[in-house]
Design an enzyme around this catalytic site. Structure first.
Site, PDB file in Angstrom:
ATOM      1  N   ARG A 110      10.562  11.341  -3.222  1.00  0.00           N
ATOM      2  CA  ARG A 110      10.262  10.373  -2.094  1.00  0.00           C
ATOM      3  C   ARG A 110      11.560   9.363  -2.271  1.00  0.00           C
ATOM      4  NH1 ARG A 110       6.473   7.790  -0.507  1.00  0.00           N
ATOM      5  NH2 ARG A 110       8.426   6.547   0.361  1.00  0.00           N
ATOM      6  N   TYR A 131      -8.042  -2.190   9.301  1.00  0.00           N
ATOM      7  CA  TYR A 131      -6.685  -2.475   9.215  1.00  0.00           C
ATOM      8  C   TYR A 131      -6.201  -2.824  10.527  1.00  0.00           C
ATOM      9  CZ  TYR A 131      -6.205  -0.155   4.657  1.00  0.00           C
ATOM     10  OH  TYR A 131      -6.175   0.125   3.516  1.00  0.00           O
ATOM     11  N   ARG A 149      -5.775  11.349  -4.067  1.00  0.00           N
ATOM     12  CA  ARG A 149      -4.528  10.838  -4.339  1.00  0.00           C
ATOM     13  C   ARG A 149      -3.647  11.367  -5.571  1.00  0.00           C
ATOM     14  NH1 ARG A 149      -3.409   5.367  -2.491  1.00  0.00           N
ATOM     15  NH2 ARG A 149      -4.024   5.304  -0.315  1.00  0.00           N
ATOM     16  N   ARG A 193       2.384   8.727  -6.687  1.00  0.00           N
ATOM     17  CA  ARG A 193       3.268   8.026  -7.729  1.00  0.00           C
ATOM     18  C   ARG A 193       2.854   8.455  -8.928  1.00  0.00           C
ATOM     19  NH1 ARG A 193       3.257   2.320  -4.853  1.00  0.00           N
ATOM     20  NH2 ARG A 193       1.138   3.127  -4.548  1.00  0.00           N
ATOM     21  N   ASP A 201      -1.558  10.112   5.745  1.00  0.00           N
ATOM     22  CA  ASP A 201      -2.210   8.810   5.338  1.00  0.00           C
ATOM     23  C   ASP A 201      -3.021   8.538   6.428  1.00  0.00           C
ATOM     24  OD1 ASP A 201      -1.609   6.655   3.356  1.00  0.00           O
ATOM     25  OD2 ASP A 201      -1.935   5.750   5.534  1.00  0.00           O
TER      26      ASP A 201
END
Ligand code: CP3
Length: 338
Positions: free
Chosen positions: A38, A149, A25, A29, A74
């Site tokens: 973004r 998921y 990562r 952010r 992702d």
């Protein structure tokens, strides 16, 4: 050229003068330039736009001087590409429109064709040109983590529905994991054929399983995915997997990723002779004072010497509130350790 990179050398058990360093990562952010680019697009739109993939992948390489780029994408991108209803909700993670609970729910999981992800080779070709002798890491979600998921419908704390399905309807479980292995393998093949020089299989949540369940219900499927890309070094990572490390190596990985819960010398002992490890600074400590971080970096590197190779990383992803200057400082410190 890329075969001489610190990353490929460490991954193949021929380490260079210091461990290579990158961060899971590293794009995201924690970087103001990421938040800026973004603004106004959704995560999944960004993941399907070659110019954005390319730029966002390069941002942390330019800023921190890390030894590898990791493709901005992702684990749910291949599912979206075959038409599964998925959204990535900020602060939550992937949320599935219609969770998979019965045999007929499997129908949405068709094979992934290269054309479904045509944006990837386009981005990867641009990236490898820009990156020169810095390797690009491709990745996929492992069948178990993707299944969790799809079955839970989103993130989960206990994976109760996933484990219940695995044990109550093993035939459905195996068919689901079979389809997800085929999809993940195809997703990795596209990336490797386009120029990714290393791949990482993220089985982030496999640590929720007992070793016995992992071996029976998961390992053969992850093995099938890893064996689809024999031409590049393969990293296999999960969180809380101290008890699973030897099985994760057995799945065919060249490198096993380790979270912060066990020291790398102990991980190397559990993995056995010749193992290469990746990790394992506790991401929470990125908020600590610099002398603490510096001490931890030295400790991780010293413990990593017990393995046949060590790729420096965090024990999991960069938290969004990380001060990016701390990451740059860690890279600079490691680069002095030749
Ligand atoms: O490492 C990198 O820099 C490459 C980018 C990357 C992303 N997702 C981008 C992303 C990678 C390697 C992933 C993999 C991924 N996605 C995993 C495995 C890695 C891990 O963390 O264990 C998992 C479990 C996912 C599912 C997922 N996607 C989660 C849990 C989240 C976070 C949700 C949130 O908002 O906290 C995402 C979204 C996501 N994937 C973001 C990024 C940069 C944040 C989205 C945003 O910018 O708003």
């Amino acid at each position: 050229m890329l075969a001489d990179s610190l990353l490929v050398r460490a991954a193949t058990g021929h380490p260079g003068p210091r461990p290579p360093v990158w961060f899971m990562r590293q794009a995201g952010r924690s970087l103001p330039e990421y938040r800026a680019i973004r603004a106004g697009n959704s995560m999944l739109e960004a993941c399907r736009t070659p110019e954005l993939i390319t730029e966002i992948t390069l941002q942390p390489v330019r800023r921190h001087g890390v030894d590898a780029a990791v493709l901005f994408s992702d684990i749910v991108v291949p599912l979206v590409a075959i038409g599964v209803g998925v959204e990535i909700v900020g602060g939550v993670g992937p949320v599935i429109d219609k969770p998979i609970r019965t045999r007929s729910d499997l129908d949405v999981l068709r094979d992934l064709e290269p054309d479904d992800v045509a944006f990837l080779p386009e981005a990867i070709h641009a990236l490898t040109t820009e990156l020169g002798d810095t390797p690009l890491i491709g990745f996929a979600g492992a069948p178990f983590t993707l299944a969790s998921y799809l079955i839970e419908g989103g993130p989960s704390r206990d994976y109760a529905r996933t484990k219940a399905l695995m044990h109550s309807d093993p035939r459905l479980w195996f068919e689901l994991l079979d389809r997800l292995s085929t999809i993940a393998a195809a997703f990795l093949r596209v990336q490797v054929e386009a120029g990714a020089s290393v791949v990482q299989l993220f089985d982030s949540w496999a640590g929720a399983l007992s070793a016995a369940d992992y071996e029976t219900y998961v390992l053969p499927h992850s093995q099938a995915v890893l064996s689809a890309v024999p031409e590049v070094p393969r990293i296999h990572f999960g969180v809380g997997t101290g008890e699973l490390l030897p099985l994760m190596r057995q799945a065919g990985a060249d490198v096993v990723g380790v979270d912060w819960r066990i020291p790398l010398d102990e991980a190397a002992r559990r993995l056995g002779p010749g193992a290469v490890v990746q990790g394992n600074l506790d991401p929470a400590l990125l908020l600590a004072d610099w002398p603490v971080i510096e001490g931890e970096v030295h400790r991780v590197i010293a413990e990593g010497r017990a393995a046949a190779g060590h790729i420096f990383n965090l024990g999991h992803g960069v938290p969004p509130d990380t001060d990016p200057d701390v990451l740059t400082r860690i890279v600079d410190l490691i680069k002095t350790l030749t």
